[in-house]
Design a protein around this motif. Structure first.
Motif, mmCIF file in Angstrom:
data_model
loop_
_atom_site.group_PDB
_atom_site.id
_atom_site.type_symbol
_atom_site.label_atom_id
_atom_site.label_comp_id
_atom_site.label_asym_id
_atom_site.label_seq_id
_atom_site.Cartn_x
_atom_site.Cartn_y
_atom_site.Cartn_z
ATOM 1 N N GLU A 1 47.889 109.904 -58.344
ATOM 2 C CA GLU A 1 49.327 109.412 -57.999
ATOM 3 C C GLU A 1 49.386 108.041 -57.079
ATOM 4 O O GLU A 1 49.352 108.399 -55.894
ATOM 5 C CB GLU A 1 50.408 110.400 -57.302
ATOM 6 C CG GLU A 1 51.685 110.085 -57.263
ATOM 7 C CD GLU A 1 52.154 109.425 -58.747
ATOM 8 O OE1 GLU A 1 52.687 108.276 -58.558
ATOM 9 O OE2 GLU A 1 51.912 110.068 -59.693
ATOM 10 N N PRO A 2 49.426 107.128 -57.748
ATOM 11 C CA PRO A 2 49.428 105.973 -56.908
ATOM 12 C C PRO A 2 50.722 105.520 -56.153
ATOM 13 O O PRO A 2 50.557 104.509 -55.394
ATOM 14 C CB PRO A 2 49.331 104.890 -58.179
ATOM 15 C CG PRO A 2 49.871 105.399 -59.246
ATOM 16 C CD PRO A 2 49.634 107.049 -59.196
ATOM 17 N N THR A 3 51.773 106.126 -56.376
ATOM 18 C CA THR A 3 52.940 105.740 -55.490
ATOM 19 C C THR A 3 52.768 106.572 -54.020
ATOM 20 O O THR A 3 53.625 106.264 -53.082
ATOM 21 C CB THR A 3 54.296 106.386 -56.274
ATOM 22 O OG1 THR A 3 54.312 107.957 -56.374
ATOM 23 C CG2 THR A 3 54.366 105.618 -57.585
ATOM 24 N N HIS A 4 51.941 107.509 -53.899
ATOM 25 C CA HIS A 4 51.608 108.051 -52.635
ATOM 26 C C HIS A 4 51.438 107.024 -51.689
ATOM 27 O O HIS A 4 50.529 106.094 -51.849
ATOM 28 C CB HIS A 4 50.543 109.208 -52.641
ATOM 29 C CG HIS A 4 50.411 109.916 -51.557
ATOM 30 N ND1 HIS A 4 50.107 109.388 -50.138
ATOM 31 C CD2 HIS A 4 50.923 111.233 -51.228
ATOM 32 C CE1 HIS A 4 49.929 110.474 -49.381
ATOM 33 N NE2 HIS A 4 50.564 111.571 -49.935
ATOM 34 N N PRO A 5 52.019 107.130 -50.362
ATOM 35 C CA PRO A 5 51.774 105.857 -49.405
ATOM 36 C C PRO A 5 50.042 105.772 -48.800
ATOM 37 O O PRO A 5 49.859 104.818 -48.731
ATOM 38 C CB PRO A 5 52.245 106.559 -48.114
ATOM 39 C CG PRO A 5 53.413 107.490 -48.837
ATOM 40 C CD PRO A 5 52.778 107.937 -49.974
ATOM 41 N N ASP A 6 49.442 106.736 -49.292
ATOM 42 C CA ASP A 6 47.884 106.671 -49.022
ATOM 43 C C ASP A 6 47.081 105.680 -50.036
ATOM 44 O O ASP A 6 46.131 105.515 -49.767
ATOM 45 C CB ASP A 6 47.185 107.913 -48.944
ATOM 46 C CG ASP A 6 47.563 108.727 -47.727
ATOM 47 O OD1 ASP A 6 47.914 108.328 -46.762
ATOM 48 O OD2 ASP A 6 47.078 109.982 -47.718
ATOM 49 N N PHE A 7 47.628 105.437 -51.037
ATOM 50 C CA PHE A 7 47.335 104.516 -52.093
ATOM 51 C C PHE A 7 47.611 102.986 -51.874
ATOM 52 O O PHE A 7 48.448 102.621 -52.464
ATOM 53 C CB PHE A 7 47.452 105.091 -53.718
ATOM 54 C CG PHE A 7 46.665 106.270 -53.880
ATOM 55 C CD1 PHE A 7 45.489 106.239 -54.593
ATOM 56 C CD2 PHE A 7 47.176 107.682 -53.457
ATOM 57 C CE1 PHE A 7 44.821 107.309 -54.826
ATOM 58 C CE2 PHE A 7 46.652 108.825 -53.972
ATOM 59 C CZ PHE A 7 45.378 108.610 -54.507
ATOM 60 N N THR A 8 46.928 102.313 -51.073
ATOM 61 C CA THR A 8 47.291 101.180 -50.640
ATOM 62 C C THR A 8 46.603 100.423 -52.053
ATOM 63 O O THR A 8 45.919 100.929 -52.660
ATOM 64 C CB THR A 8 46.671 100.493 -49.397
ATOM 65 O OG1 THR A 8 45.271 100.733 -49.462
ATOM 66 C CG2 THR A 8 47.016 101.355 -48.192
ATOM 67 N N TRP A 9 47.128 98.909 -52.198
ATOM 68 C CA TRP A 9 46.378 98.166 -53.001
ATOM 69 C C TRP A 9 44.848 98.146 -52.853
ATOM 70 O O TRP A 9 44.145 98.149 -54.120
ATOM 71 C CB TRP A 9 47.064 96.778 -52.949
ATOM 72 C CG TRP A 9 46.523 95.899 -54.192
ATOM 73 C CD1 TRP A 9 45.695 94.698 -53.940
ATOM 74 C CD2 TRP A 9 46.603 96.043 -55.486
ATOM 75 N NE1 TRP A 9 45.255 94.185 -55.107
ATOM 76 C CE2 TRP A 9 45.932 94.818 -56.214
ATOM 77 C CE3 TRP A 9 47.440 96.820 -56.489
ATOM 78 C CZ2 TRP A 9 46.024 94.635 -57.543
ATOM 79 C CZ3 TRP A 9 47.438 96.546 -57.668
ATOM 80 C CH2 TRP A 9 46.604 95.472 -58.277
ATOM 81 N N ARG A 10 44.297 98.063 -51.806
ATOM 82 C CA ARG A 10 42.963 97.852 -51.581
ATOM 83 C C ARG A 10 42.351 99.293 -52.203
ATOM 84 O O ARG A 10 41.174 99.177 -52.761
ATOM 85 C CB ARG A 10 42.567 97.703 -50.281
ATOM 86 C CG ARG A 10 41.000 97.709 -49.930
ATOM 87 C CD ARG A 10 40.739 97.223 -48.645
ATOM 88 N NE ARG A 10 39.100 97.553 -48.338
ATOM 89 C CZ ARG A 10 38.238 96.663 -48.727
ATOM 90 N NH1 ARG A 10 38.565 95.893 -49.322
ATOM 91 N NH2 ARG A 10 36.989 97.305 -48.369
#
Length: 700
Positions: free
Chosen positions: A212-221
């Motif tokens: 789930e890319p909207t989770h805060p742990d998934f930064t752009w990097r």
């Protein structure tokens, strides 16, 4: 045949967002709710892409009522047609009784050219049925059954009148329908991709992987790092290594996302498995049959002999191999992926050794082997996966995206895109160039499959690719500092002339020489091993305390090092009054520890450094910041000219030094020292050990 039905109450509670609606509109019938996959996966032991095929057939919608109805159909189909390995004999008995049966299983076919002019035999991997009759028409229609197999809906029949040779072979695979998307056309894929922004498309790919890319742990990097795991699926012969903590999903995509990828658990895989059996055309190697071969838990892998390792190296470099038989040289497109765990603190490991230490001993320090890696994914930057990291939204059906990757994107080549705007720096060698540009090409295929991206985006991908390659080079430099000294990989904007250097975040932890002044008795030097000519950094730490005159040396204590330390101590004891040292040496104990962050084992070149360390410890004076002292001395204080000065200065610079002291006898050598070293290091001379000490010690 039944399976344990999973709890799918999550199906009702997942919220549909605008990206889901957009994806369904652009790719109707090609998407599936990923949380449904995870829910079903708990209950049924079949590959994700098989589950997603069924879910895509019945649940490719955002309508909750249709999803619930579709789930019932999926579970019914699986319960009726998917078998367990322990039911093989039950299948035979039921087939003999009913004369016909429909199953879902992995179909593989072998060809026996010695059997009555040639005979095809089918087998079902899970049901355990072998030596089943299959028509040539079916085999030729679905040739994937000959190269690793394909999951299919199959219809089996039983005919006990079929006798082959002296044996009755009653089982017949009469019909099959591969579980795969009927069509995966690049043109329609590119048109639909145009409906999404770059950021939206990256999120779609992350959801396709199950995250789930909207989770805060998934930064752009981090999103780019996750996508890097897909690059070997779209870029031919891409070699990737990822080492990091457990539970970060290192192997998931290689096991579940594509039937064209194979994961070897435990890191095992013989040369015969990888490159085929000698003199056996029916035993092609995995690198021929798959797009990538991933090794999981590589700490357990090994090479039986040097020739096996050489075959690995040759294939990773050239994409071809030869088994020394009548097949000649064989080309293949499969990338090699190593996944492994790093235990302990990465910063501590980076400071004391190199970041390939998790690999098996046979390749751990083999620079020629590691130089073949195109990218080193820093697994320590990836989040440890928790339930909230997994998506409950739509992503592509795995088999659909796998077909796009395999049949369409792998044949494209975008390695020349960056040349339109950028030139590579003078530290970028040919292997570095190939590695970085292949990373760029892979990311462009994934994110911009039509090859259209801006100069700024290309610059971002190129910087990323150079960083991943530099991480490889930095570890090679730690193993062999001289051969791999050129690690400052960079690229230059052709329009502005601006040069940008790739940076690895962990390099800050690799600085071996601290920036500030060192405590009394703590000094750095660089020596050359007389047995191997290897140049290495050494750290000497001396401590003086009240005692009975004992001299204790620990750590790296080769014969040459012991002699240098004793010689320096004896010289100081004989000449201590010249520096105002009037104490009784017999009333003190001297403890000296010798360490080498670069794993140096022996050197005769540490005499002056020992002298300064001992004197500093006895008078309680700090040693200057960023300092390296070079030189050997005799028992009378006569200095020797040092060899390999340029190599020593380079290691001093790379280790974080900004000041180097050398004997005056080496002054003439400065004319041959590269300017890049002299620009970054302040070189000072000394004509005797006492003068060296005065320059090295910090004023009280």
């Amino acid at each position: 045949m039944t399976g344990t039905e999973p709890n799918t109450t999550a199906a009702e509670s997942a919220a549909i967002d605008s990206l889901d609606e957009q994806l369904v509109s652009a790719f109707p019938g090609r998407v599936v709710r990923k949380d449904l996959v995870h829910a079903l996966k708990v209950g049924f032991n079949i590959p994700v892409y098989v589950l997603e095929y069924l879910l895509g057939k019945y649940c490719s919608t955002t309508d909750e009522v249709q999803i619930r109805e579709g789930l019932d159909l999926v579970k019914q189909a699986i319960a009726e047609r998917v078998v367990r390995p322990d039911q093989a004999e039950l299948i035979k008995a039921r087939l003999q009784r009913s004369r016909s049966m429909k199953l879902i299983d992995l179909v593989t076919v072998t060809f026996d050219e010695k059997d009555q002019g040639g005979k095809y035999w089918a087998a079902l991997a899970t049901a355990g049925l072998t030596k089943m009759h299959i028509s040539e028409e079916l085999v030729h229609k679905y040739e994937r059954v000959l190269t690793g197999g394909v999951w299919s809906n199959v219809e089996l029949t039983y005919d006990d009148t079929l006798v082959h040779g002296p044996v009755t072979r009653p089982f017949v695979l009469s019909r099959m329908q591969p579980i795969q998307i009927a069509s995966a056309q690049l043109d329609e894929f590119l048109v639909a991709r145009g409906a999404f922004t770059r950021e939206q498309w990256v999120d779609v790919l992350l959801r396709t992987m199950g995250y789930e890319p909207t989770h805060p742990d998934f930064t752009w990097r981090r999103k780019l790092l996750f996508l890097l795991r897909l690059v070997p699926m779209v870029e031919k012969n891409f070699n990737l290594i990822e080492l990091g903590p457990r539970e970060t999903g290192k192997s998931f995509v290689f096991r579940e996302l594509s039937p064209y990828a194979i994961l070897l658990s435990g890191g095992q895989g013989s040369v015969a498995d990888l490159f085929g059996w000698k003199h056996r055309k029916d035993k092609p190697g995995l690198v021929v049959r798959y797009d990538l071969v991933a090794f999981d838990e590589v700490a357990g892998s090994y090479f039986k002999n040097e020739s096996e390792k050489q075959m690995f190296k040759g294939y990773m470099e050239q994409g071809s191999f030869s088994r020394g038989d009548d097949k000649g040289t064989i080309s293949a497109d499969a990338g090699i992926i190593f996944n492994g765990n790093i235990d302990g603190n990465v910063e501590a490991i980076a400071r004391t050794t190199h970041l390939f230490t998790a690999l098996p001993e046979s390749v751990r320090n083999d620079t020629a082997f590691h130089d073949r890696w195109h990218a080193y994914l820093p697994g320590w930057e990836m989040p440890k996966l928790r339930p909230e990291h997994f998506t409950r939204h739509l992503g592509f059906i795995a088999d659909y995206i796998a077909e796009i990757f395999h049949n369409e994107l792998r044949r494209l080549n975008y390695t020349d895109l960056a040349d339109q705007h950028f030139a590579l720096g003078n530290h970028v060698g040919q292997r570095d160039r190939k590695a970085a540009l292949r990373t760029v090409s892979g990311l462009v295929k994934l994110i911009h499959p039509d090859g259209k991206c801006s100069k700024e985006e290309l610059g971002e991908y190129l910087s990323f690719g150079l960083e991943l390659r530099r991480r490889v080079k930095e570890q090679l430099k730690r193993i062999n500092p001289i051969e791999f000294s050129r690690v400052n990989l960079s690229f230059i904007d052709k329009e502005t002339g601006e040069e940008r250097f790739a940076e690895c975040a962990e390099l800050g932890a690799i600085r071996l020489i601290p920036e500030g002044p060192l405590p009394p008795g703590d000094i750095f030097s660089i020596g050359v091993d007389p047995n191997t000519d290897r140049v290495a950094l050494f750290r000497i730490q001396a401590a003086s305390m009240a005692g009975t005159g004992r001299f204790n040396l620990v750590g790296v204590t080769s014969k040459d090092i012991r002699e240098s330390a004793k010689m320096a101590f004896d010289y100081l004891r004989a000449n201590g009054r010249r520096v105002g040292l009037d104490r009784d040496f017999g009333s003190y104990d001297l403890n000296i520890q010798v360490m080498s962050p670069m794993h140096g084992r022996d050197t005769p070149d540490l005499g002056v450094a020992f002298f300064i360390a001992i004197l500093s410890a006895m008078v309680g004076r700090n040693i200057g910041a960023g300092l390296v002292v070079l030189g050997q001395m005799s028992i009378h204080g006569v200095l020797s000219r040092i060899d390999n000065l340029a190599d020593r200065l380079r290691i001093a610079m790379d280790s974080g030094a900004n000041r180097v002291m050398i004997p005056t006898t080496n002054a003439a050598d400065l004319g041959s020292i590269p300017s890049e070293l002299l620009d970054k290091l302040r070189v000072e001379f000394f004509s005797d050990p006492m003068q060296a000490a005065f320059k090295a010690l910090v004023e009280a």
